[in-house]
Write an enzyme that holds these catalytic residues in place. Structure first.
Site, PDB file in Angstrom:
ATOM      1  N   ARG A 109       0.855  -1.267   0.077  1.00 17.01           N
ATOM      2  CA  ARG A 109       0.089  -0.007  -0.014  1.00 17.01           C
ATOM      3  C   ARG A 109       0.920   1.202   0.099  1.00 17.01           C
ATOM      4  O   ARG A 109       1.992   1.307   0.793  1.00 17.01           O
ATOM      5  CB  ARG A 109      -0.885  -0.004   1.212  1.00 17.01           C
ATOM      6  N   SER A 184       7.396  -4.987   6.946  1.00 15.14           N
ATOM      7  CA  SER A 184       6.949  -6.037   8.054  1.00 15.14           C
ATOM      8  C   SER A 184       7.689  -7.387   8.019  1.00 15.14           C
ATOM      9  O   SER A 184       7.038  -8.279   7.781  1.00 15.14           O
ATOM     10  CB  SER A 184       5.506  -6.139   8.035  1.00 15.14           C
ATOM     11  N   ASP A 237       4.852  -3.372  10.865  1.00 14.63           N
ATOM     12  CA  ASP A 237       3.152  -2.941  10.764  1.00 14.63           C
ATOM     13  C   ASP A 237       2.704  -3.056  12.096  1.00 14.63           C
ATOM     14  O   ASP A 237       1.816  -2.231  12.342  1.00 14.63           O
ATOM     15  CB  ASP A 237       2.546  -4.089   9.872  1.00 14.63           C
TER      16      ASP A 237
HETATM   17  P1  ADP Z   1      -0.938  -8.027   4.765  1.00 15.45           P
HETATM   18  O1  ADP Z   1      -0.815  -8.936   6.018  1.00 15.45           O
HETATM   19  O2  ADP Z   1       0.107  -8.433   3.727  1.00 15.45           O
HETATM   20  O3  ADP Z   1      -0.455  -6.587   5.260  1.00 15.45           O
HETATM   21  P2  ADP Z   1      -3.800  -7.847   5.029  1.00 15.45           P
HETATM   22  O4  ADP Z   1      -3.715  -7.265   6.421  1.00 15.45           O
HETATM   23  O5  ADP Z   1      -4.742  -7.141   4.065  1.00 15.45           O
HETATM   24  O6  ADP Z   1      -2.279  -8.030   4.431  1.00 15.45           O
HETATM   25  O7  ADP Z   1      -4.008  -9.299   5.339  1.00 15.45           O
HETATM   26  C1  ADP Z   1      -4.279  -9.991   3.990  1.00 15.45           C
HETATM   27  C2  ADP Z   1      -4.402 -11.510   4.582  1.00 15.45           C
HETATM   28  O8  ADP Z   1      -5.878 -11.657   5.192  1.00 15.45           O
HETATM   29  C3  ADP Z   1      -4.726 -12.269   3.201  1.00 15.45           C
HETATM   30  O9  ADP Z   1      -3.379 -13.034   2.953  1.00 15.45           O
HETATM   31  C4  ADP Z   1      -5.479 -13.555   3.935  1.00 15.45           C
HETATM   32  O10 ADP Z   1      -4.965 -14.467   4.660  1.00 15.45           O
HETATM   33  C5  ADP Z   1      -6.405 -12.822   4.978  1.00 15.45           C
HETATM   34  N1  ADP Z   1      -7.708 -12.575   4.826  1.00 15.45           N
HETATM   35  C6  ADP Z   1      -8.346 -11.613   3.772  1.00 15.45           C
HETATM   36  N2  ADP Z   1      -9.438 -11.659   3.527  1.00 15.45           N
HETATM   37  C7  ADP Z   1     -10.066 -12.756   4.405  1.00 15.45           C
HETATM   38  C8  ADP Z   1     -11.322 -13.188   4.474  1.00 15.45           C
HETATM   39  N3  ADP Z   1     -12.292 -12.840   4.177  1.00 15.45           N
HETATM   40  N4  ADP Z   1     -11.316 -14.488   5.280  1.00 15.45           N
HETATM   41  C9  ADP Z   1     -10.159 -14.938   6.038  1.00 15.45           C
HETATM   42  N5  ADP Z   1      -9.094 -14.091   5.937  1.00 15.45           N
HETATM   43  C10 ADP Z   1      -8.870 -13.209   4.906  1.00 15.45           C
HETATM   44 MG    MG Z   2      -0.310  -5.281   6.640  1.00 13.13          MG
END
Ligand code: ADP
Ligand code: MG
Length: 495
Positions: A109, A184, A237
């Site tokens: 992001r 992160s 993060d």
């Molecule tokens: P990051 O950890 O890369 O910063 P996010 O915080 O957006 O990204 O988390 C994304 C992760 O959250 C995805 O890889 C998935 O594992 C989980 N996730 C996203 N949507 C859902 C959902 N509807 N149900 C369960 N897990 C989800």
């Molecule tokens: Mg994140």
């Protein structure tokens, strides 16, 4: 709504038990595939069980591991407890225009915020999100950082170009454009504005980054893209989420990440790091934010099955990060897939011709798992659709779909309850587990945000461990994009 789904699962549970008992009493005959599967799932469920007693043992173990991590320089199977060198958490008085980069595990992001000081707070906020192509995660570090720099450069010119006159563009860039970088992954920091990568996690494996200062790699990539920016802060993060939480609620003392990976941060006295850091490396402020890197936590009390052990050794950082591999979004769907694969291998229950995609690691993600788990339709049509679309499995009986849903439920319940262990251990670590005043815990991450049943299991376990009265004093707040916004806020409070 939840209640209905839970009751359905309970009923199914009883039915399965009675089938299992019947099956056991007919052992001399060959079991039918469904009976075989019921037995396997029942066994799996038993080992995944997390009684309050086990959870309490885990809380105590995690607290001791965190204490130990604060005293040692390196620890393989306990939280790393890394100092962040954040000296000032934002207090709401920050003003000006700041950018942030948030490189997590799944998404990347870019943010721009304009802060208007105490009354106005965030005046303007722009966010762009892009997913990280799988091939970039195993490319060279230079390719990864060039990709990030190019996206940032386009974003900056789009959002900020018009406010700088063309002739001033290059001249003023460094002064005008200030950035907070959320990276992160475990980083060894000696100051707030830089640090070297200790090791890649969450499936990343880019050459030439481990041991290097990631801020320098970013600045070099930005320069190759003709963009000069001042990177004020390098954070993780969890630290960003803590800053974002604090900006909104001044009683925020803990931040948790439940997304692709899992982690936490809290405020600690700098003196607690005396045994870990040399005198000259100790933070100058009396308190500092600690990034726990709790994903590395291991305890003999963790309820792990054969399938979890296989995953532990066949995933990135083999044999490490057991806690994360039971909890976080990157692994939950994969655990379910492995259970389904076992069912197919041992009983052929999904039909003869299907094994192909079911055998592919990570062909079931947490989001898709949650779709199956939270399917409340009578015929479990969503479960059927996922099985068909992901694995070419067609014509499943309702009984088999229910069994698949039970597998999701077992994996999700264990994960939610183990995440609660982490939160309660943090509260205990800082002496707030008997809290009589209200505190806020900031949470960021797609798993927590989108998976309602996961949240439900987490809250239930917290109440079980803390008691209703203490639990009422704890406000858990979703800080969406907190990891990125926090970087911009910290760029402001360290400008
Ligand atoms: P990051 O950890 O890369 O910063 P996010 O915080 O957006 O990204 O988390 C994304 C992760 O959250 C995805 O890889 C998935 O594992 C989980 N996730 C996203 N949507 C859902 C959902 N509807 N149900 C369960 N897990 C989800
Ligand atoms: Mg994140």
């Amino acid at each position: 709504m939840c209640g209905i789904a839970d009751r359905i699962t309970d009923c199914i549970g009883l039915k399965y038990v009675s089938r299992a008992v019947k099956a056991a009493s007919r052992q001399i005959h060959r079991r039918d595939p469904m009976e075989e599967c019921v037995m396997i799932v029942e066994q799996f469920r038993k080992i995944c069980c997390t009684s309050a007693d086990v959870l309490n043992l885990l809380v105590n173990d995690l607290v001791s591991s965190m204490e130990a991590g604060l005293k040692t320089k390196d620890s393989k199977n306990s939280p790393k407890m890394l100092p962040s060198f954040v000296e000032n958490l934002p207090n709401g008085s920050e003003k000006g225009s700041y950018f942030a980069l948030d490189l997590g595990g799944t998404n990347f992001r870019i943010l721009h915020v304009e802060l208007g000081g105490r009354k106005a707070k965030v005046v303007k906020q722009e966010v762009e999100e892009c997913s990280i192509p799988e091939k970039l995660k195993i490319a060279t570090g230079r390719e990864l950082f060039d990709f990030i720099a190019e996206k940032l450069s386009t974003f900056v010119r789009k959002t900020h170009g018009s406010t700088l006159s063309n002739h001033d563009w290059h001249h003023h860039q460094r002064k005008e454009l200030q950035l907070g970088f959320t990276f992160s992954f475990p980083v060894d920091q000696k100051s707030i504005d830089g640090g070297s990568l200790l090791e890649w996690t969450k499936g990343f494996k880019c050459d030439g980054v481990i041991g290097e200062n990631v801020v320098q790699l970013l600045e070099e990539a930005l320069a190759r893209n003709g963009l000069e920016m001042k990177v004020n802060v390098l954070i993780n993060d969890t630290v960003g989420t803590l800053a974002a939480g604090r900006y909104l609620y001044d009683n925020t003392i803990i931040a948790i990440i439940l997304g692709t990976g899992t982690n936490s941060a809290y405020i600690e006295s700098s003196a607690a790091l005396r045994l870990k850091l040399d005198e000259s490396q100790l933070p100058k402020s009396t308190t500092t934010v600690i990034n726990t890197e709790w994903s590395y936590f291991w305890s003999p009390y963790l309820p792990v099955t054969d399938i979890d052990m296989e995953l532990l050794h066949e995933s990135p950082l083999p044999g490490q990060q057991q806690y994360e591999k039971l909890i976080s979004g990157m692994y939950l769907g994969e655990i379910v897939r492995r259970v389904l694969q076992k069912l197919q291998r041992q009983s052929g229950v999904f039909g003869k011709s299907v094994l192909s995609n079911l055998a592919n690691p990570h062909s079931l993600d947490a989001r898709t798992m949650s779709v199956m788990h939270e399917d409340e339709s009578c015929g479990l049509q969503k479960v059927a659709k996922v099985l068909e679309e992901n694995f070419d499995i067609v014509g499943t009986s309702l009984e088999l779909r229910r069994l698949v849903q039970t597998v999701c439920d077992v994996v999700c319940q264990r994960a939610g309850r183990l995440a609660a262990v982490g939160i309660v251990a943090m509260l205990k670590k800082i002496g707030w587990d008997q809290a009589s005043t209200t505190i806020t815990i900031a949470v960021d991450g797609g798993l927590y945000e989108h998976y309602k049943k996961f949240r439900g299991y987490l809250f239930d376990a917290m109440r079980e461990l803390l008691g209703e009265k203490v639990a009422e004093n704890i406000s858990i707040v979703l800080c969406k994009d907190g990891s990125g916004i926090g970087a911009a806020l910290l760029a402001a409070s360290h400008s």
